[in-house]
Design a protein around this motif. Structure first.
Motif, PDB file in Angstrom:
ATOM      1  N   PRO A 232       0.783  -1.234   0.000  1.00 32.28           N
ATOM      2  CA  PRO A 232       0.000   0.000   0.000  1.00 32.28           C
ATOM      3  C   PRO A 232       0.818   1.288   0.000  1.00 32.28           C
ATOM      4  O   PRO A 232       0.440   2.264  -0.649  1.00 32.28           O
ATOM      5  CB  PRO A 232      -0.840  -0.097   1.272  1.00 32.28           C
ATOM      6  N   LEU A 233       1.940   1.293   0.742  1.00 30.89           N
ATOM      7  CA  LEU A 233       2.739   2.521   0.870  1.00 30.89           C
ATOM      8  C   LEU A 233       4.222   2.205   0.721  1.00 30.89           C
ATOM      9  O   LEU A 233       4.725   1.260   1.336  1.00 30.89           O
ATOM     10  CB  LEU A 233       2.501   3.168   2.238  1.00 30.89           C
ATOM     11  N   TYR A 234       4.903   3.021  -0.078  1.00 23.06           N
ATOM     12  CA  TYR A 234       6.353   2.893  -0.251  1.00 23.06           C
ATOM     13  C   TYR A 234       6.938   4.286  -0.070  1.00 23.06           C
ATOM     14  O   TYR A 234       6.617   5.203  -0.817  1.00 23.06           O
ATOM     15  CB  TYR A 234       6.680   2.332  -1.634  1.00 23.06           C
TER      16      TYR A 234
ATOM     17  N   LEU B 194       6.472   9.614  -1.211  1.00 21.53           N
ATOM     18  CA  LEU B 194       5.562   8.586  -0.735  1.00 21.53           C
ATOM     19  C   LEU B 194       4.713   8.108  -1.911  1.00 21.53           C
ATOM     20  O   LEU B 194       3.971   8.885  -2.503  1.00 21.53           O
ATOM     21  CB  LEU B 194       4.650   9.117   0.374  1.00 21.53           C
ATOM     22  N   PHE B 195       4.844   6.830  -2.235  1.00 22.93           N
ATOM     23  CA  PHE B 195       4.080   6.219  -3.312  1.00 22.93           C
ATOM     24  C   PHE B 195       2.918   5.462  -2.681  1.00 22.93           C
ATOM     25  O   PHE B 195       3.106   4.731  -1.711  1.00 22.93           O
ATOM     26  CB  PHE B 195       4.960   5.256  -4.107  1.00 22.93           C
ATOM     27  N   SER B 196       1.714   5.633  -3.238  1.00 21.68           N
ATOM     28  CA  SER B 196       0.542   4.964  -2.673  1.00 21.68           C
ATOM     29  C   SER B 196      -0.456   4.617  -3.773  1.00 21.68           C
ATOM     30  O   SER B 196      -0.290   5.003  -4.929  1.00 21.68           O
ATOM     31  CB  SER B 196      -0.119   5.848  -1.606  1.00 21.68           C
ATOM     32  N   VAL B 197      -1.480   3.918  -3.379  1.00 18.37           N
ATOM     33  CA  VAL B 197      -2.564   3.465  -4.250  1.00 18.37           C
ATOM     34  C   VAL B 197      -2.028   2.600  -5.400  1.00 18.37           C
ATOM     35  O   VAL B 197      -2.041   2.999  -6.562  1.00 18.37           O
ATOM     36  CB  VAL B 197      -3.419   4.640  -4.793  1.00 18.37           C
ATOM     37  N   PRO B 198      -1.536   1.396  -5.068  1.00 14.10           N
ATOM     38  CA  PRO B 198      -1.053   0.502  -6.127  1.00 14.10           C
ATOM     39  C   PRO B 198      -2.230  -0.108  -6.898  1.00 14.10           C
ATOM     40  O   PRO B 198      -3.092  -0.749  -6.307  1.00 14.10           O
ATOM     41  CB  PRO B 198      -0.273  -0.568  -5.359  1.00 14.10           C
TER      42      PRO B 198
ATOM     43  N   THR C 276      -0.467   7.341  -6.993  1.00 13.54           N
ATOM     44  CA  THR C 276      -0.243   8.609  -6.298  1.00 13.54           C
ATOM     45  C   THR C 276       1.199   8.695  -5.819  1.00 13.54           C
ATOM     46  O   THR C 276       1.726   7.728  -5.260  1.00 13.54           O
ATOM     47  CB  THR C 276      -1.185   8.731  -5.077  1.00 13.54           C
ATOM     48  N   VAL C 277       1.814   9.853  -6.032  1.00 12.63           N
ATOM     49  CA  VAL C 277       3.143  10.133  -5.507  1.00 12.63           C
ATOM     50  C   VAL C 277       3.077  11.491  -4.832  1.00 12.63           C
ATOM     51  O   VAL C 277       2.659  12.479  -5.429  1.00 12.63           O
ATOM     52  CB  VAL C 277       4.222  10.173  -6.608  1.00 12.63           C
ATOM     53  N   GLU C 278       3.468  11.525  -3.573  1.00 14.07           N
ATOM     54  CA  GLU C 278       3.496  12.764  -2.803  1.00 14.07           C
ATOM     55  C   GLU C 278       4.951  13.027  -2.418  1.00 14.07           C
ATOM     56  O   GLU C 278       5.616  12.155  -1.874  1.00 14.07           O
ATOM     57  CB  GLU C 278       2.630  12.591  -1.547  1.00 14.07           C
TER      58      GLU C 278
ATOM     59  N   GLY D 286      -1.709   7.580   4.856  1.00 11.87           N
ATOM     60  CA  GLY D 286      -3.121   7.290   5.108  1.00 11.87           C
ATOM     61  C   GLY D 286      -3.287   6.086   6.017  1.00 11.87           C
ATOM     62  O   GLY D 286      -2.354   5.656   6.691  1.00 11.87           O
ATOM     63  N   ALA D 287      -4.470   5.511   5.963  1.00 16.90           N
ATOM     64  CA  ALA D 287      -4.793   4.349   6.789  1.00 16.90           C
ATOM     65  C   ALA D 287      -3.814   3.215   6.495  1.00 16.90           C
ATOM     66  O   ALA D 287      -3.386   3.062   5.370  1.00 16.90           O
ATOM     67  CB  ALA D 287      -6.218   3.899   6.497  1.00 16.90           C
ATOM     68  N   PRO D 288      -3.406   2.487   7.459  1.00 18.71           N
ATOM     69  CA  PRO D 288      -3.851   2.482   8.851  1.00 18.71           C
ATOM     70  C   PRO D 288      -3.054   3.414   9.760  1.00 18.71           C
ATOM     71  O   PRO D 288      -3.224   3.393  10.965  1.00 18.71           O
ATOM     72  CB  PRO D 288      -3.633   1.027   9.255  1.00 18.71           C
ATOM     73  N   PHE D 289      -2.187   4.257   9.194  1.00 20.27           N
ATOM     74  CA  PHE D 289      -1.300   5.084   9.998  1.00 20.27           C
ATOM     75  C   PHE D 289      -1.906   6.433  10.369  1.00 20.27           C
ATOM     76  O   PHE D 289      -1.809   6.865  11.494  1.00 20.27           O
ATOM     77  CB  PHE D 289       0.041   5.297   9.279  1.00 20.27           C
ATOM     78  N   ALA D 290      -2.465   7.128   9.397  1.00 23.34           N
ATOM     79  CA  ALA D 290      -3.077   8.441   9.601  1.00 23.34           C
ATOM     80  C   ALA D 290      -2.140   9.399  10.340  1.00 23.34           C
ATOM     81  O   ALA D 290      -2.459   9.901  11.408  1.00 23.34           O
ATOM     82  CB  ALA D 290      -4.410   8.305  10.325  1.00 23.34           C
TER      83      ALA D 290
END
Length: 123
Positions: free
Chosen positions: A71-73, A85-89, A96-98, A109-113
């Protein structure tokens, strides 16, 4: 959640194995003493880029973790002065890349928030 610093991650449907600088997995998964984990167990993989790992961290691992559905890299790169931060595989790619530089942060995002300030990871 538990963080693991010594783990080898197997990428499904390939011969690839990665050793992330940090992996975060659910507590139930972390209880196992297995050194080889499936990428499907990970909630977050973190890499601190060095000159010897830059190409692998920025190219192969992005593709591999996305293909595996991690989910998150999070990539920290002191030489570039920022984090990503890479997300939404989906479909073998992160959608998404932030990015953030010191003074800015990325949001897990979840589950960390929670937000992660770039400067804290680049010192």
């Amino acid at each position: 959640m538990r963080s693991l610093r010594t783990v080898t991650v197997r990428i499904p449907d390939s011969e690839d194995r990665y050793v992330p600088d940090l992996a975060v997995v659910p507590t139930a998964v972390a209880r196992s003493e297995v050194w080889l984990r499936s990428a499907e167990d990970l909630e977050l993989a973190v890499e601190a880029v060095s000159s010897s790992s830059a190409l692998h961290d920025w190219k192969a691992r992005i593709k591999g973790y996305a293909r595996a559905g991690v989910p998150l890299y999070l990539v920290t790169d002191p030489s570039k002065g920022g984090i990503a931060l890479f997300s939404v595989p989906e479909g073998g790619k992160y959608q998404t890349v932030e990015r953030a530089v010191p003074g800015a942060s990325v949001h897990l995002g979840a589950p960390f928030a929670l937000g992660i300030e770039a400067a804290a990871l680049l010192q």
